[in-house]
Design a protein around this motif. Structure first.
Motif, mmCIF file in Angstrom:
data_model
loop_
_atom_site.group_PDB
_atom_site.id
_atom_site.type_symbol
_atom_site.label_atom_id
_atom_site.label_comp_id
_atom_site.label_asym_id
_atom_site.label_seq_id
_atom_site.Cartn_x
_atom_site.Cartn_y
_atom_site.Cartn_z
ATOM 1 N N GLN A 118 14.588 -1.913 4.610
ATOM 2 C CA GLN A 118 13.300 -2.567 4.359
ATOM 3 C C GLN A 118 12.189 -1.528 4.306
ATOM 4 N N PHE A 119 11.307 -1.680 3.335
ATOM 5 C CA PHE A 119 10.101 -0.865 3.263
ATOM 6 C C PHE A 119 8.934 -1.746 3.650
ATOM 7 N N ASN A 120 8.163 -1.307 4.610
ATOM 8 C CA ASN A 120 7.044 -2.086 5.129
ATOM 9 C C ASN A 120 5.747 -1.853 4.376
ATOM 10 N N ALA A 121 5.630 -0.733 3.679
ATOM 11 C CA ALA A 121 4.313 -0.395 3.145
ATOM 12 C C ALA A 121 4.398 0.535 1.938
ATOM 13 N N VAL A 122 4.878 0.019 0.818
ATOM 14 C CA VAL A 122 4.857 0.797 -0.416
ATOM 15 C C VAL A 122 3.499 0.547 -1.064
ATOM 16 N N VAL A 123 2.721 1.588 -1.204
ATOM 17 C CA VAL A 123 1.376 1.444 -1.761
ATOM 18 C C VAL A 123 1.499 0.996 -3.222
ATOM 19 N N ALA A 124 0.834 -0.102 -3.542
ATOM 20 C CA ALA A 124 0.975 -0.720 -4.871
ATOM 21 C C ALA A 124 0.595 0.236 -6.003
ATOM 22 N N SER A 125 -0.345 1.132 -5.765
ATOM 23 C CA SER A 125 -0.750 2.067 -6.821
ATOM 24 C C SER A 125 0.272 3.193 -7.026
ATOM 25 N N THR A 143 3.163 -9.012 -0.981
ATOM 26 C CA THR A 143 2.095 -8.024 -0.973
ATOM 27 C C THR A 143 1.158 -8.306 0.194
ATOM 28 N N VAL A 144 0.746 -7.247 0.859
ATOM 29 C CA VAL A 144 -0.273 -7.346 1.900
ATOM 30 C C VAL A 144 -1.566 -6.801 1.294
#
Length: 165
Positions: A118-125, A143-144
């Motif tokens: 699991q990836f908790n925080a892949v930056v959308a950009s 998405t957070v």
């Protein structure tokens, strides 16, 4: 941009720590992918990398071009879910090393007994990473909004992904 053929990934050893630290710190300083704000010194890096379930080092023609860390995403009843972070040297990005690193990580995670990555925080950009994960079969959970503060202090969305092992 020529693709790097024959990138190999292996478990790290103490001699790899300086190159791993340099690559890790480069990503931290860029401030657009890792949540950490502080870089690692040699002693801190030794402890940090030793505390992981596994660290992989990617090499191309004798040069360390990337690395990854793998560890549980949580403890106890959620300890079967892994988490990982990947870093590729800036001069080597977009040449295929990232794909080889993630594939190696998926193999090792399963070998270590994890059931999910699991990836908790892949930056959308970070569109190249998002595309890579999607191409490798990761599933987008959601998405957070404004979950990541970049180097300029701007809040960006983060995407949660998972891959069944």
């Amino acid at each position: 941009m020529a693709k790097m053929k024959n990138v190999t990934v292996r478990g790290y050893n103490i001699d790899d720590v300086p190159a791993m630290t340099e690559i890790w710190n480069e990503v931290v300083k860029e401030g657009n992918a890792f949540p950490q704000k502080e870089t690692l010194d040699y002693d801190g890096a030794k402890k940090f990398f030793a505390s992981q379930t596994f660290c992989g080092v990617a090499e191309y023609e004798g040069e360390t071009v990337g690395m990854y860390i793998l560890h549980p995403n949580n403890v106890g009843r959620c300890g079967h879910i892994a988490n990982a972070s990947y870093a590729v040297k800036s001069t080597c990005r977009g040449k295929g090393a990232g794909k080889v690193i993630v594939e190696h990580c998926l193999f090792i995670a399963k070998q270590k007994g994890f059931k999910v990555l699991q990836f908790n925080a892949v930056v959308a950009s970070n569109v190249k990473a998002v595309k890579l994960y999607e191409n490798l079969g990761f599933v987008k959970l959601g998405t957070v909004p404004k979950g990541f503060e970049n180097k300029e202090g701007v809040f960006e969305d983060i995407i949660l992904f998972y891959h069944t092992l």
